[in-house]
Design a protein around this motif. Structure first.
Motif, PDB file in Angstrom:
ATOM      1  N   ARG A 111      -2.974  -4.834   1.849  1.00 11.31           N
ATOM      2  CA  ARG A 111      -1.583  -3.994   1.826  1.00 11.31           C
ATOM      3  C   ARG A 111      -1.512  -3.077   3.156  1.00 11.31           C
ATOM      4  NH1 ARG A 111       3.555  -4.739   0.878  1.00 11.31           N
ATOM      5  NH2 ARG A 111       4.754  -2.717   0.870  1.00 11.31           N
ATOM      6  N   LEU A 112      -2.540  -2.574   3.433  1.00 13.43           N
ATOM      7  CA  LEU A 112      -2.789  -1.615   4.838  1.00 13.43           C
ATOM      8  C   LEU A 112      -2.473  -2.779   5.974  1.00 13.43           C
ATOM      9  CD1 LEU A 112      -3.468   1.130   5.274  1.00 13.43           C
ATOM     10  CD2 LEU A 112      -5.794   0.748   5.475  1.00 13.43           C
ATOM     11  N   LYS A 113      -2.955  -3.802   5.942  1.00  7.74           N
ATOM     12  CA  LYS A 113      -2.584  -4.687   7.253  1.00  7.74           C
ATOM     13  C   LYS A 113      -1.098  -4.837   7.123  1.00  7.74           C
ATOM     14  CE  LYS A 113      -3.100  -9.059   7.301  1.00  7.74           C
ATOM     15  NZ  LYS A 113      -3.372 -10.662   7.331  1.00  7.74           N
ATOM     16  N   LEU A 114      -0.418  -5.002   6.019  1.00 10.79           N
ATOM     17  CA  LEU A 114       1.000  -5.082   6.080  1.00 10.79           C
ATOM     18  C   LEU A 114       1.633  -3.949   6.489  1.00 10.79           C
ATOM     19  CD1 LEU A 114       1.353  -7.669   2.923  1.00 10.79           C
ATOM     20  CD2 LEU A 114       1.246  -8.278   5.184  1.00 10.79           C
ATOM     21  N   LEU A 115       1.175  -2.880   6.073  1.00 15.99           N
ATOM     22  CA  LEU A 115       1.883  -1.436   6.384  1.00 15.99           C
ATOM     23  C   LEU A 115       1.805  -1.277   7.951  1.00 15.99           C
ATOM     24  CD1 LEU A 115       0.632   0.600   3.397  1.00 15.99           C
ATOM     25  CD2 LEU A 115       3.066  -0.306   3.771  1.00 15.99           C
ATOM     26  N   VAL A 116       0.776  -1.838   8.523  1.00 16.05           N
ATOM     27  CA  VAL A 116       0.819  -1.544   9.851  1.00 16.05           C
ATOM     28  C   VAL A 116       1.603  -2.659  10.619  1.00 16.05           C
ATOM     29  CG1 VAL A 116      -1.274  -2.018  12.068  1.00 16.05           C
ATOM     30  CG2 VAL A 116      -1.802  -0.683  10.187  1.00 16.05           C
ATOM     31  N   GLN A 117       1.843  -3.995  10.200  1.00 12.88           N
ATOM     32  CA  GLN A 117       2.716  -4.865  10.768  1.00 12.88           C
ATOM     33  C   GLN A 117       4.081  -4.368  10.675  1.00 12.88           C
ATOM     34  OE1 GLN A 117       2.663  -8.661   8.779  1.00 12.88           O
ATOM     35  NE2 GLN A 117       0.234  -8.975   9.447  1.00 12.88           N
ATOM     36  N   ASN A 118       4.303  -3.713   9.522  1.00  8.02           N
ATOM     37  CA  ASN A 118       5.684  -2.876   9.259  1.00  8.02           C
ATOM     38  C   ASN A 118       5.871  -1.998  10.544  1.00  8.02           C
ATOM     39  OD1 ASN A 118       8.075  -3.060   7.946  1.00  8.02           O
ATOM     40  ND2 ASN A 118       7.422  -1.182   6.763  1.00  8.02           N
ATOM     41  N   ILE A 119       4.970  -1.140  10.832  1.00  4.29           N
ATOM     42  CA  ILE A 119       4.787  -0.285  11.813  1.00  4.29           C
ATOM     43  C   ILE A 119       5.006  -1.053  13.212  1.00  4.29           C
ATOM     44  CG2 ILE A 119       3.753   1.614  13.175  1.00  4.29           C
ATOM     45  CD1 ILE A 119       2.389   2.273  10.386  1.00  4.29           C
ATOM     46  N   LEU A 120       4.452  -2.037  13.420  1.00  2.67           N
ATOM     47  CA  LEU A 120       4.287  -2.835  14.558  1.00  2.67           C
ATOM     48  C   LEU A 120       5.622  -3.309  14.988  1.00  2.67           C
ATOM     49  CD1 LEU A 120       2.656  -3.906  17.158  1.00  2.67           C
ATOM     50  CD2 LEU A 120       1.627  -5.470  15.532  1.00  2.67           C
ATOM     51  N   LYS A 121       6.361  -3.654  13.989  1.00  3.22           N
ATOM     52  CA  LYS A 121       7.709  -4.330  14.139  1.00  3.22           C
ATOM     53  C   LYS A 121       8.679  -3.337  14.708  1.00  3.22           C
ATOM     54  CE  LYS A 121       6.897  -7.457  10.376  1.00  3.22           C
ATOM     55  NZ  LYS A 121       7.043  -7.915   8.798  1.00  3.22           N
ATOM     56  N   ARG A 122       8.318  -1.846  14.442  1.00  3.35           N
ATOM     57  CA  ARG A 122       9.480  -0.928  14.742  1.00  3.35           C
ATOM     58  C   ARG A 122       9.075  -0.216  16.200  1.00  3.35           C
ATOM     59  NH1 ARG A 122       9.588  -2.425   9.735  1.00  3.35           N
ATOM     60  NH2 ARG A 122      11.772  -2.156   8.563  1.00  3.35           N
ATOM     61  N   VAL A 123       7.776  -0.348  16.348  1.00  4.73           N
ATOM     62  CA  VAL A 123       7.438   0.414  17.594  1.00  4.73           C
ATOM     63  C   VAL A 123       8.290  -0.295  18.985  1.00  4.73           C
ATOM     64  CG1 VAL A 123       5.305   1.503  16.939  1.00  4.73           C
ATOM     65  CG2 VAL A 123       5.242  -0.811  17.832  1.00  4.73           C
ATOM     66  N   GLU A 124       8.367   0.491  20.040  1.00  7.25           N
ATOM     67  CA  GLU A 124       8.844  -0.040  21.184  1.00  7.25           C
ATOM     68  C   GLU A 124       7.886  -0.899  21.870  1.00  7.25           C
ATOM     69  OE1 GLU A 124      10.771   1.584  25.417  1.00  7.25           O
ATOM     70  OE2 GLU A 124      10.121   3.227  23.918  1.00  7.25           O
ATOM     71  N   GLU A 125       8.492  -2.154  22.337  1.00 10.31           N
ATOM     72  CA  GLU A 125       7.538  -3.270  23.110  1.00 10.31           C
ATOM     73  C   GLU A 125       6.906  -2.361  24.395  1.00 10.31           C
ATOM     74  OE1 GLU A 125       8.295  -7.311  23.240  1.00 10.31           O
ATOM     75  OE2 GLU A 125      10.097  -6.888  22.087  1.00 10.31           O
ATOM     76  N   ARG A 126       5.613  -2.892  24.809  1.00  5.89           N
ATOM     77  CA  ARG A 126       4.799  -2.416  25.753  1.00  5.89           C
ATOM     78  C   ARG A 126       4.810  -0.721  25.896  1.00  5.89           C
ATOM     79  NH1 ARG A 126       7.929  -6.632  27.125  1.00  5.89           N
ATOM     80  NH2 ARG A 126       9.512  -5.310  27.982  1.00  5.89           N
ATOM     81  N   THR A 156      -1.789   1.021  20.124  1.00  8.11           N
ATOM     82  CA  THR A 156      -2.658   1.174  19.067  1.00  8.11           C
ATOM     83  C   THR A 156      -2.409   0.434  17.741  1.00  8.11           C
ATOM     84  OG1 THR A 156      -0.975   3.089  18.285  1.00  8.11           O
ATOM     85  CG2 THR A 156      -2.657   3.567  20.033  1.00  8.11           C
ATOM     86  N   ALA A 157      -1.181  -0.017  17.497  1.00  6.61           N
ATOM     87  CA  ALA A 157      -0.755  -0.831  16.286  1.00  6.61           C
ATOM     88  C   ALA A 157      -1.343  -2.083  16.517  1.00  6.61           C
ATOM     89  CB  ALA A 157       0.946  -1.050  16.201  1.00  6.61           C
ATOM     90  N   LEU A 158      -1.460  -2.706  17.511  1.00  4.25           N
ATOM     91  CA  LEU A 158      -2.082  -4.029  17.789  1.00  4.25           C
ATOM     92  C   LEU A 158      -3.568  -3.913  17.617  1.00  4.25           C
ATOM     93  CD1 LEU A 158      -0.023  -5.622  20.868  1.00  4.25           C
ATOM     94  CD2 LEU A 158       0.060  -6.424  18.513  1.00  4.25           C
ATOM     95  N   GLY A 159      -3.930  -2.884  18.207  1.00  3.04           N
ATOM     96  CA  GLY A 159      -5.466  -2.763  17.920  1.00  3.04           C
ATOM     97  C   GLY A 159      -5.975  -2.474  16.471  1.00  3.04           C
ATOM     98  N   ALA A 160      -4.905  -1.735  15.587  1.00  2.00           N
ATOM     99  CA  ALA A 160      -5.275  -1.273  14.279  1.00  2.00           C
ATOM    100  C   ALA A 160      -5.284  -2.674  13.389  1.00  2.00           C
ATOM    101  CB  ALA A 160      -4.592  -0.216  13.923  1.00  2.00           C
ATOM    102  N   HIS A 161      -4.084  -3.392  13.990  1.00  2.41           N
ATOM    103  CA  HIS A 161      -3.946  -4.577  13.226  1.00  2.41           C
ATOM    104  C   HIS A 161      -4.852  -5.786  13.184  1.00  2.41           C
ATOM    105  CE1 HIS A 161      -1.954  -8.703  12.328  1.00  2.41           C
ATOM    106  NE2 HIS A 161      -1.651  -8.165  11.445  1.00  2.41           N
ATOM    107  N   LYS A 162      -5.568  -5.938  14.426  1.00  2.00           N
ATOM    108  CA  LYS A 162      -6.544  -6.817  14.762  1.00  2.00           C
ATOM    109  C   LYS A 162      -7.876  -6.403  13.983  1.00  2.00           C
ATOM    110  CE  LYS A 162      -8.987  -9.212  18.446  1.00  2.00           C
ATOM    111  NZ  LYS A 162      -9.149  -9.304  19.947  1.00  2.00           N
TER     112      LYS A 162
END
Length: 550
Positions: A258-273, A279-285
């Protein structure tokens, strides 16, 4: 502006969380499902009533969205449930400190959504820690239970849950400190990254023990009446909210996923680049690596035992093939009817045409057997999986319904062999064909094709896989449909991890709106953008070259 939140105020909020993690997760995912339904219906209504207005959110977001911000803000609670008068579980924007600060009048709707996504990660960790603490204090450290269980039994049952809880406590403290710095959360994914990289290995240890844990738990319930009676008594305590011990034991695996999905949820909402996207991409990986290691740990334990059991049952009529290998696992097994005679015949009606055979399909090998007395299997042919080809037989009447051709380009005798096989149903035929030749074209496109529209479903009832070729579904999973049968089975590809498998269509509902489907895919591509683009291009070129050669 910096608006520090008093530590006492924040700790009071955490302590007042009334939901156990199991309840929290179910409520959150059910709300996610309902939110998608509402978005689907709203966008469809807009498309029917005013085509232009349906396009503006995606095409002219910067210019068109500002006038619509008040309605957007009102819709934010739909993104994440967490508001329950009995549980005192609040949204970020419902905190008194947030309302009195005036930040809601300054922040854009998308930033509010991002704040809610980060807040959910923090508060869900608090709920999870609360549930872990109950597992330890109420069950593991119960004095009567300690007397009933041998130390080795207790170790298998509870594994390293104390290590998991200690990591969760430190992780939660770090998140709390971040919240106390400013009520407008700067980031949480940098903390997630550090813990995933340096501390979450305790999850791998715990989850890898799952096979033995489940077996030990069942065995204790069956063989120790005192254990069974005490556990029943402990589960009836109001603190457990009617939840069984088994739901607490599986918490760490559910949380890391679930933690991975929550980070995905954050990643969808942060500004690109942006820095927060990095940090969200790094955490997700890092979380993907942990989840993958957890899955591999579980599979390795169960697969080894399964392979030993299968080898013991096999008797070879041909040259013996070593079954047990550290890199081999079972994909599918089952009975089919082998047919003889000309495949074009319409006059064959006698049952003598059919002969039962049994197939064991591994990731790299097919073994064809006949079942013999004593729960044994006599092997009479085999072939590497890469040398299998399948072909669906054209409809030639009821006798040849659900029949397909299996070709072994090189069998155990180093020659080509052809089998005409009949399955019990259309879904069983398609499932065998998909497993035997995984690279054959499916009815619909896959995630990797990068096309922005194909049939999609979301899971509305959880499903536990019953066969190796099936896919376990969690509530709110989104899947691309790759193939489906008339008798109610779907072959799908889950967007968040690209896992494929079969599942009953009754467990899902179709996402009908093409804009929502496209949005789901775009978000998924963004989450996985950390893949090397050059490598992806080379892979696409190789695929294109392969298709041209075919």
């Amino acid at each position: 502006m910096i608006h520090p939140i008093p530590s006492d105020s924040w700790r009071n909020l955490i302590e007042q969380i009334g939901l156990l993690y199991q309840e929290y997760r179910d409520k959150a995912t059910l709300q996610e499902i309902e939110t998608r339904r509402q978005q689907d219906a709203e966008i469809q209504d807009n498309a029917d009533g005013s085509p232009a207005s349906a396009e503006t959110p995606e095409e002219d977001e910067g210019e068109e969205e500002e006038p619509a911000s008040p309605p957007e803000r009102k819709a934010v609670p739909q993104i994440c449930l967490l508001s329950n008068p009995h549980s005192r579980f609040n949204l970020w924007q419902d905190l008194p400190e947030i309302r009195s600060s005036g930040v809601l009048d300054i922040l854009q709707p998308e930033e509010i959504r991002l704040q809610e996504a980060m807040f959910e990660l923090v508060t869900s960790e608090a709920s999870y820690y609360k549930s872990l603490n109950l597992l330890v204090s109420h069950f593991m450290e119960n004095e009567r239970l300690k007397k009933i269980l041998h130390p080795s039994e207790a170790h298998i049952l509870f594994s390293n849950v104390l290590d998991v809880m200690a990591v969760s406590e430190r992780f939660l403290l770090e998140l709390e400190r971040r919240m106390e710095e400013n009520i407008v959360i700067s980031d949480v994914c940098d903390i997630v990254y550090l813990y995933a990289a340096d501390h979450f290995s305790v999850y791998i240890t715990y989850v890898s023990n799952q096979t033995y844990q489940e077996r030990a738990y069942k065995q204790l319930l069956q063989e120790k009446a005192a254990f069974r009676e005490l556990i029943t008594q402990l589960e009836l305590d109001p603190k457990c909210r009617g939840l069984p011990l088994s739901s607490f034991l599986i918490l760490p695996f559910q949380r890391i996923t679930r933690l991975k999905l929550l980070v995905q949820n954050i990643l969808k909402r942060v500004e690109e680049r942006s820095e927060r996207e990095g940090t969200a991409l790094g955490a997700h990986k890092e979380l993907e690596l942990v989840v993958k290691a957890c899955n591999e740990g579980v599979r390795k334990m169960s697969r080894t035992e399964q392979m030993i059991s299968i080898q013991k049952k096999m008797e070879f009529k041909i040259k013996s093939v070593p079954i047990i290998s550290h890199s081999r696992w079972l994909l599918k097994q089952g009975e089919l009817q082998q047919m003889s005679g000309p495949k074009t015949s319409r006059t064959l009606r006698t049952k003598k045409l059919f002969r039962e055979i049994y197939l064991f399909l591994f990731n790299d090998l097919l073994v064809i057997c006949r079942q013999i007395p004593g729960d044994k299997y006599q092997v009479f042919d085999s072939a590497p999986r890469g040398l299998l080809r399948v072909e669906e037989l054209e409809d030639q009447g009821q006798t040849l319904a659900n029949v397909f051709i299996l070709r072994l380009l090189e069998n155990a005798d180093d020659r080509e062999a052809t089998y005409m096989l009949k399955a019990s149903s259309q879904s069983e035929m398609k499932r065998w064909m998909t497993s035997l030749a995984p690279n054959r074209r499916t009815k619909f496109v896959s995630f990797t094709s990068r096309l922005l529209d194909c049939p999609q479903v979301q899971c509305v009832h959880p499903y536990m896989a019953q066969q190796p070729d099936e896919l376990t579904l969690d509530l709110a999973d989104i899947l691309n449909i790759l193939d489906k049968t008339e008798d109610g089975w779907i072959f799908g590809e889950r967007l968040h991890d690209q896992e494929r498998g079969w599942f009953p269509s009754s467990m899902t509902e179709e996402i009908l709106n093409p804009k929502i489907r496209s949005q789901n895919l775009k978000e998924c591509f963004r989450v996985h953008k950390m893949d090397d683009p050059q490598r992806s291009q080379n892979k696409d070129r190789r695929k294109l070259g392969s298709r041209n050669r075919q």
